[in-house]
Structure formats: structure tokens, C-alpha cells
Design a protein around this motif. Structure first.
Motif, PDB file in Angstrom:
ATOM      1  N   GLU A  16       0.868  -1.177   0.000  1.00  0.00           N
ATOM      2  CA  GLU A  16       0.000   0.000   0.000  1.00  0.00           C
ATOM      3  C   GLU A  16       0.899   1.219   0.000  1.00  0.00           C
ATOM      4  O   GLU A  16       2.035   1.182   0.493  1.00  0.00           O
ATOM      5  CB  GLU A  16      -0.973  -0.005   1.175  1.00  0.00           C
ATOM      6  CG  GLU A  16      -0.342   0.165   2.528  1.00  0.00           C
ATOM      7  CD  GLU A  16      -1.375   0.220   3.647  1.00  0.00           C
ATOM      8  OE1 GLU A  16      -2.568   0.409   3.376  1.00  0.00           O
ATOM      9  OE2 GLU A  16      -0.972   0.052   4.805  1.00  0.00           O
ATOM     10  N   ILE A  17       0.391   2.285  -0.575  1.00  0.00           N
ATOM     11  CA  ILE A  17       1.146   3.520  -0.678  1.00  0.00           C
ATOM     12  C   ILE A  17       0.912   4.329   0.594  1.00  0.00           C
ATOM     13  O   ILE A  17      -0.229   4.529   1.007  1.00  0.00           O
ATOM     14  CB  ILE A  17       0.685   4.340  -1.906  1.00  0.00           C
ATOM     15  CG1 ILE A  17       0.695   3.489  -3.176  1.00  0.00           C
ATOM     16  CG2 ILE A  17       1.518   5.602  -2.051  1.00  0.00           C
ATOM     17  CD1 ILE A  17       1.974   2.804  -3.515  1.00  0.00           C
ATOM     18  N   ILE A  18       1.992   4.796   1.195  1.00  0.00           N
ATOM     19  CA  ILE A  18       1.885   5.650   2.385  1.00  0.00           C
ATOM     20  C   ILE A  18       1.836   7.111   1.960  1.00  0.00           C
ATOM     21  O   ILE A  18       0.958   7.859   2.370  1.00  0.00           O
ATOM     22  CB  ILE A  18       3.070   5.408   3.345  1.00  0.00           C
ATOM     23  CG1 ILE A  18       3.082   3.954   3.806  1.00  0.00           C
ATOM     24  CG2 ILE A  18       3.000   6.361   4.530  1.00  0.00           C
ATOM     25  CD1 ILE A  18       4.340   3.567   4.557  1.00  0.00           C
ATOM     26  N   ALA A  19       2.816   7.525   1.128  1.00  0.00           N
ATOM     27  CA  ALA A  19       2.885   8.930   0.720  1.00  0.00           C
ATOM     28  C   ALA A  19       3.848   9.081  -0.451  1.00  0.00           C
ATOM     29  O   ALA A  19       4.769   8.281  -0.619  1.00  0.00           O
ATOM     30  CB  ALA A  19       3.371   9.797   1.883  1.00  0.00           C
ATOM     31  N   HIS A  20       3.625  10.137  -1.229  1.00  0.00           N
ATOM     32  CA  HIS A  20       4.594  10.510  -2.266  1.00  0.00           C
ATOM     33  C   HIS A  20       5.858  10.989  -1.560  1.00  0.00           C
ATOM     34  O   HIS A  20       5.792  11.669  -0.541  1.00  0.00           O
ATOM     35  CB  HIS A  20       4.009  11.635  -3.138  1.00  0.00           C
ATOM     36  CG  HIS A  20       4.996  12.205  -4.099  1.00  0.00           C
ATOM     37  ND1 HIS A  20       5.729  13.343  -3.823  1.00  0.00           N
ATOM     38  CD2 HIS A  20       5.394  11.784  -5.325  1.00  0.00           C
ATOM     39  CE1 HIS A  20       6.515  13.598  -4.847  1.00  0.00           C
ATOM     40  NE2 HIS A  20       6.337  12.671  -5.769  1.00  0.00           N
ATOM     41  N   PHE A  21       7.030  10.630  -2.101  1.00  0.00           N
ATOM     42  CA  PHE A  21       8.292  11.039  -1.481  1.00  0.00           C
ATOM     43  C   PHE A  21       9.087  12.010  -2.356  1.00  0.00           C
ATOM     44  O   PHE A  21       9.597  13.015  -1.862  1.00  0.00           O
ATOM     45  CB  PHE A  21       9.149   9.806  -1.152  1.00  0.00           C
ATOM     46  CG  PHE A  21      10.384  10.135  -0.378  1.00  0.00           C
ATOM     47  CD1 PHE A  21      10.311  10.399   0.982  1.00  0.00           C
ATOM     48  CD2 PHE A  21      11.625  10.194  -0.999  1.00  0.00           C
ATOM     49  CE1 PHE A  21      11.452  10.718   1.708  1.00  0.00           C
ATOM     50  CE2 PHE A  21      12.778  10.514  -0.288  1.00  0.00           C
ATOM     51  CZ  PHE A  21      12.692  10.775   1.074  1.00  0.00           C
TER      52      PHE A  21
END
Length: 147
Positions: free
Chosen positions: A62-67
Motif C-alpha cells: 500500500e502507498i503511504i505517501a509521495h516522497f
């Protein structure tokens, strides 16, 4: 002919503050990078990253956040395309079922395309541990930010 090559990568960080690194060999060229790869036509970034993790790591994420997204020019090491890379912080949905190595390029078997995985502590990782220019930028950003 020049064109854009959109790539998407996942920064998977474990509880020991180690990031997952993919060591690869293709057609005699060895490189170390973050898991991920090229976007397929008609595919969104998130779907592409999930597909890449399934293909490379046999893992659902799952994606947590754009980095980070590439903000400078980078020519591909493999063709005449301009690379645009997008990085996301990700989390695995189940424990990874990979064999983790401790040495770089510690491949099992032989062939045209080889891959192995290592955990590298963010405090210990060096830009010299990673091959490509954008990934080196991401390493520096990881070291500068507390995740």
C-alpha cells in the motif's frame, strides 16, 4: 528519437530503519536501485508500482505517501529516453517472502537477468551504494529526513 520514460519506485522501510534495495544484472550491466520500474502505457503510477512489487518481490503493498519526483534532467542508461522517476513510501501488506542477501550482487543462479534483495540501514547507506543519479538523490533525501 527522444521520448520520456516514466518510472515509479517504492521505498519500503522496515522497523529497523532499513530500506529495501534491489541488486540487478541485465545483459552484463550490474546496478543497485529501489524496487520498481517502468510505467506501462495506460497505467497509473500507483497501479504501476503495485504491479512492479508483485512482479519483482511477489508482494502486495500500500502507498503511504509521495516522497520525490525527478526535478532535473536524467538520460536513461539503456536508451535515448529522458527518465522521470516518481518515488513513494510504501508498506507491505504481508511479510515479504524473499531471500535477503547481505552482500551486493549476491545472485542465485545465472542468466541474462538476475535480481537479489538487501536491507540497508538508512544511516549507513551511501550514494555510492546506488547506481542511478535520481536514486542517489533519493538516498540523500532519505538520510536528511527522519521517516
Amino acid at each position: 528519437m527522444s521520448y520520456f520514460n516514466v518510472r515509479v519506485y517504492g521505498l519500503l522501510i522496515n522497523e529497523k530503519q532499513e530500506v529495501l534495495i534491489s541488486d540487478e544484472q541485465e545483459y552484463g550491466f550490474q546496478f543497485s536501485k529501489f524496487p520498481g520500474g517502468g510505467l506501462e502505457f495506460g497505467e497509473g503510477l500507483i497501479d504501476g508500482l503495485k504491479r512492479e512489487f508483485l512482479e519483482e518481490c511477489n508482494a502486495e503493498i500500500e502507498i503511504i505517501a509521495h516522497f520525490y519526483t525527478t526535478d532535473f534532467y536524467e538520460k536513461s542508461a539503456f536508451n535515448d529516453s529522458q527518465i522521470i522517476s516518481v518515488y513513494y513510501l510504501v508498506r507491505e501488506l504481508a511479510p515479504l517472502k524473499l531471500i535477503f542477501k547481505t552482500k551486493i550482487y549476491d545472485f542465485d543462479g545465472d542468466g541474462e537477468i538476475l535480481q537479489s534483495f538487501r536491507w540497508v540501514n538508512i544511516n549507513d547507506i551511501s550514494i555510492d551504494d546506488i547506481t542511478f543519479k535520481t536514486d542517489k538523490t533519493v538516498v540523500q533525501l532519505l538520510k536528511n529526513h527522519v521517516i
